[in-house]
Design a protein around this motif. Sequence first.
Motif, PDB file in Angstrom:
ATOM      1  N   LYS A  55      25.103  32.922  13.843  1.00  0.00           N
ATOM      2  CA  LYS A  55      25.827  31.711  14.270  1.00  0.00           C
ATOM      3  C   LYS A  55      25.727  31.530  15.775  1.00  0.00           C
ATOM      4  CE  LYS A  55      29.238  31.914  10.676  1.00  0.00           C
ATOM      5  NZ  LYS A  55      30.473  32.638  10.477  1.00  0.00           N
ATOM      6  N   ARG A  56      25.856  32.638  16.521  1.00  0.00           N
ATOM      7  CA  ARG A  56      25.778  32.531  17.989  1.00  0.00           C
ATOM      8  C   ARG A  56      24.404  32.043  18.425  1.00  0.00           C
ATOM      9  NH1 ARG A  56      28.362  37.540  18.330  1.00  0.00           N
ATOM     10  NH2 ARG A  56      26.592  38.566  19.310  1.00  0.00           N
ATOM     11  N   LEU A  57      23.369  32.566  17.783  1.00  0.00           N
ATOM     12  CA  LEU A  57      22.009  32.158  18.151  1.00  0.00           C
ATOM     13  C   LEU A  57      21.764  30.704  17.785  1.00  0.00           C
ATOM     14  CD1 LEU A  57      20.023  35.353  17.121  1.00  0.00           C
ATOM     15  CD2 LEU A  57      20.371  34.498  19.438  1.00  0.00           C
ATOM     16  N   GLU A  58      22.278  30.312  16.625  1.00  0.00           N
ATOM     17  CA  GLU A  58      22.099  28.926  16.201  1.00  0.00           C
ATOM     18  C   GLU A  58      22.738  27.974  17.214  1.00  0.00           C
ATOM     19  OE1 GLU A  58      22.357  27.246  11.864  1.00  0.00           O
ATOM     20  OE2 GLU A  58      24.340  27.087  12.768  1.00  0.00           O
ATOM     21  N   GLU A  59      23.902  28.359  17.737  1.00  0.00           N
ATOM     22  CA  GLU A  59      24.583  27.512  18.725  1.00  0.00           C
ATOM     23  C   GLU A  59      23.907  27.582  20.083  1.00  0.00           C
ATOM     24  OE1 GLU A  59      28.707  28.561  18.907  1.00  0.00           O
ATOM     25  OE2 GLU A  59      28.978  28.097  16.793  1.00  0.00           O
ATOM     26  N   PHE A  98      16.716  29.034  16.002  1.00  0.00           N
ATOM     27  CA  PHE A  98      17.458  29.952  15.136  1.00  0.00           C
ATOM     28  C   PHE A  98      18.324  29.156  14.170  1.00  0.00           C
ATOM     29  CE2 PHE A  98      16.793  32.020  19.205  1.00  0.00           C
ATOM     30  CZ  PHE A  98      16.195  33.211  18.810  1.00  0.00           C
ATOM     31  N   ALA A  99      18.425  29.648  12.937  1.00  0.00           N
ATOM     32  CA  ALA A  99      19.323  29.065  11.956  1.00  0.00           C
ATOM     33  C   ALA A  99      20.116  30.198  11.322  1.00  0.00           C
ATOM     34  CB  ALA A  99      18.536  28.300  10.898  1.00  0.00           C
ATOM     35  N   ALA A 100      21.396  29.922  11.044  1.00  0.00           N
ATOM     36  CA  ALA A 100      22.233  30.904  10.364  1.00  0.00           C
ATOM     37  C   ALA A 100      22.091  30.685   8.866  1.00  0.00           C
ATOM     38  CB  ALA A 100      23.679  30.745  10.811  1.00  0.00           C
ATOM     39  N   GLY A 101      21.413  31.596   8.194  1.00  0.00           N
ATOM     40  CA  GLY A 101      21.216  31.484   6.750  1.00  0.00           C
ATOM     41  C   GLY A 101      22.103  32.456   6.006  1.00  0.00           C
ATOM     42  N   ASP A 102      22.027  32.448   4.692  1.00  0.00           N
ATOM     43  CA  ASP A 102      22.845  33.337   3.868  1.00  0.00           C
ATOM     44  C   ASP A 102      22.586  34.803   4.192  1.00  0.00           C
ATOM     45  OD1 ASP A 102      23.951  31.209   2.650  1.00  0.00           O
ATOM     46  OD2 ASP A 102      22.601  31.244   0.909  1.00  0.00           O
ATOM     47  N   ALA A 103      21.347  35.131   4.525  1.00  0.00           N
ATOM     48  CA  ALA A 103      20.984  36.526   4.778  1.00  0.00           C
ATOM     49  C   ALA A 103      21.019  36.873   6.258  1.00  0.00           C
ATOM     50  CB  ALA A 103      19.596  36.804   4.197  1.00  0.00           C
ATOM     51  N   GLY A 104      21.504  35.952   7.109  1.00  0.00           N
ATOM     52  CA  GLY A 104      21.572  36.230   8.533  1.00  0.00           C
ATOM     53  C   GLY A 104      20.667  35.308   9.317  1.00  0.00           C
ATOM     54  N   GLU A 160      16.471  31.598  28.054  1.00  0.00           N
ATOM     55  CA  GLU A 160      17.082  32.942  27.991  1.00  0.00           C
ATOM     56  C   GLU A 160      18.454  32.955  27.328  1.00  0.00           C
ATOM     57  OE1 GLU A 160      17.091  34.666  31.925  1.00  0.00           O
ATOM     58  OE2 GLU A 160      15.072  33.951  32.341  1.00  0.00           O
ATOM     59  N   LEU A 161      18.922  31.833  26.796  1.00  0.00           N
ATOM     60  CA  LEU A 161      20.265  31.803  26.202  1.00  0.00           C
ATOM     61  C   LEU A 161      20.349  32.688  24.966  1.00  0.00           C
ATOM     62  CD1 LEU A 161      21.154  28.032  26.650  1.00  0.00           C
ATOM     63  CD2 LEU A 161      22.049  29.982  27.919  1.00  0.00           C
ATOM     64  N   ALA A 190      22.909  35.801  24.213  1.00  0.00           N
ATOM     65  CA  ALA A 190      23.795  35.762  23.048  1.00  0.00           C
ATOM     66  C   ALA A 190      23.678  37.013  22.187  1.00  0.00           C
ATOM     67  CB  ALA A 190      23.487  34.529  22.203  1.00  0.00           C
ATOM     68  N   ALA A 191      22.590  37.750  22.362  1.00  0.00           N
ATOM     69  CA  ALA A 191      22.318  38.886  21.474  1.00  0.00           C
ATOM     70  C   ALA A 191      22.445  40.212  22.225  1.00  0.00           C
ATOM     71  CB  ALA A 191      20.906  38.755  20.902  1.00  0.00           C
ATOM     72  N   PRO A 192      22.715  41.296  21.510  1.00  0.00           N
ATOM     73  CA  PRO A 192      22.710  42.612  22.158  1.00  0.00           C
ATOM     74  C   PRO A 192      21.325  42.898  22.740  1.00  0.00           C
ATOM     75  CG  PRO A 192      23.518  42.753  19.896  1.00  0.00           C
ATOM     76  CD  PRO A 192      22.983  41.375  20.074  1.00  0.00           C
ATOM     77  N   ALA A 193      21.294  43.748  23.763  1.00  0.00           N
ATOM     78  CA  ALA A 193      20.027  44.052  24.421  1.00  0.00           C
ATOM     79  C   ALA A 193      18.992  44.527  23.408  1.00  0.00           C
ATOM     80  CB  ALA A 193      20.245  45.127  25.485  1.00  0.00           C
ATOM     81  N   GLY A 194      17.826  43.934  23.453  1.00  0.00           N
ATOM     82  CA  GLY A 194      16.720  44.369  22.605  1.00  0.00           C
ATOM     83  C   GLY A 194      16.708  43.762  21.211  1.00  0.00           C
TER      84      GLY A 194
END
Length: 89
Positions: A29-33, A40-46, A61-62, A66-70
Amino acid sequence: MSVEPGEKHGIFIDVEVSPEARADAELAKRLEEACPVDIFAAGDAGVEIVRANLDECVLCELCLDAAPAGAVRVVKLYDGGAALERHSR
Ligand code: SF4
């Protein structure tokens, strides 16, 4: 823009998400936003990668923020496969 079957995507950019991050629904969800061009899309499997949008990447770089390092890599295929690094922070 219409997408023809068999059309190649990600000629300039590829995006990779680690397997653990891919299954994270909250991160999806964070990546989708975060991504301004809907890679990025938030799907049923992530996390799902919208391949048709890959080459729209503006290297903001957003998604890295939004994501943990790496967890997310933005790969510049046009630059010998160099990964986008966080510069602004
Ligand atoms: S760098 Fe920006 S435009 Fe490119 S995938 Fe990440 S959030 Fe989307």
